[in-house]
Design an enzyme around this catalytic site. Sequence first.
Site, PDB file in Angstrom:
ATOM      1  N   ARG A 109     -43.067  24.602  89.984  1.00 24.57           N
ATOM      2  CA  ARG A 109     -43.407  23.268  90.541  1.00 24.57           C
ATOM      3  C   ARG A 109     -44.381  22.587  89.580  1.00 24.57           C
ATOM      4  O   ARG A 109     -45.430  23.156  89.273  1.00 24.57           O
ATOM      5  CB  ARG A 109     -44.067  23.460  91.902  1.00 24.57           C
ATOM      6  N   HIS A 138     -47.003  28.528  91.631  1.00 23.96           N
ATOM      7  CA  HIS A 138     -45.751  27.786  91.390  1.00 23.96           C
ATOM      8  C   HIS A 138     -45.866  27.004  90.077  1.00 23.96           C
ATOM      9  O   HIS A 138     -44.893  26.885  89.339  1.00 23.96           O
ATOM     10  CB  HIS A 138     -45.478  26.781  92.510  1.00 23.96           C
ATOM     11  N   ASP A 145     -40.409  30.368  96.686  1.00 26.29           N
ATOM     12  CA  ASP A 145     -40.275  30.233  98.138  1.00 26.29           C
ATOM     13  C   ASP A 145     -38.800  30.462  98.443  1.00 26.29           C
ATOM     14  O   ASP A 145     -37.944  29.786  97.846  1.00 26.29           O
ATOM     15  CB  ASP A 145     -40.634  28.812  98.596  1.00 26.29           C
ATOM     16  N   GLU A 203     -47.700  32.673 104.663  1.00 28.87           N
ATOM     17  CA  GLU A 203     -46.373  32.051 104.518  1.00 28.87           C
ATOM     18  C   GLU A 203     -45.318  33.125 104.231  1.00 28.87           C
ATOM     19  O   GLU A 203     -45.242  33.635 103.118  1.00 28.87           O
ATOM     20  CB  GLU A 203     -46.385  31.053 103.343  1.00 28.87           C
ATOM     21  N   HIS A 206     -43.267  32.688 100.836  1.00 30.18           N
ATOM     22  CA  HIS A 206     -43.878  32.514  99.511  1.00 30.18           C
ATOM     23  C   HIS A 206     -44.214  33.858  98.863  1.00 30.18           C
ATOM     24  O   HIS A 206     -44.976  34.652  99.415  1.00 30.18           O
ATOM     25  CB  HIS A 206     -45.147  31.660  99.615  1.00 30.18           C
TER      26      HIS A 206
END
Length: 234
Positions: A109, A138, A145, A203, A206
């Site tokens: 990301r 990320h 994810d 999470e 993740h």
Amino acid sequence: MRDALKFARTRLAIAALLCLLVLPSPMRAQEQPPKEEGTFRAPDLVELTELDKTIKLDIRYATPNNFTGRPVYTEARAFLQRPAAEALLRVVRALRKQGYGVAVFDGYRPWFVTKLFWDLTPADKKQFVADPSKGSRHNRGCAVDLTLYDLKTGREVSMPGEYDEMTERSHISYAGGTAEQRRLRDTLRAAMEAEGFSVYEPEWWHYDYKDWKFYPILNLSFSEVGRGHARPGK
Ligand SMILES: [Zn+2]
């Protein structure tokens, strides 16, 4: 004289309007990732769909179906640094024997997206987003994810909570949901942990790859990946 003044005012108003239209353009031009000390491995981002044809993409950030309510990626693509990508490929092969494929929500990301998420998230939910002053794993191309899908039906399985849900149902140890949902969550976790990934406990979706600290925070858009900055997948 009055006309001249009026004309000048009109021109000023138009100039101000143009500034408003032009200035809020790319955030990345205005803000930059934190400077990091130390030496890092050269980025080598691999496109996940090139690894194995059963890897599905469900890139919610390229659609309005994400917690920001709007697309933040212009392309639905997913990348990881090569050792992480190769580890994920081993996960995919192990899960296949159990009848599951993986659907990837997000991989590498760009940092400017992490900054955007932080700015859009209220203070009491910030545990679900990375602090841009530290960067996200990320951003280093070492976090993914993902969820499972059924290889027979092609449908994503039902987990104890939804992706990016900012509630206790997202916690890896959440005891609610059905026994089957928890079994699926734990199946994904066991497969990922066997190949060097560790879950981010709040999470279930993740996972960080163990080598994340060897890679720098990157701010390349997807279309820039592979243009001399990082080699595409083989
Ligand atoms: Zn994540």
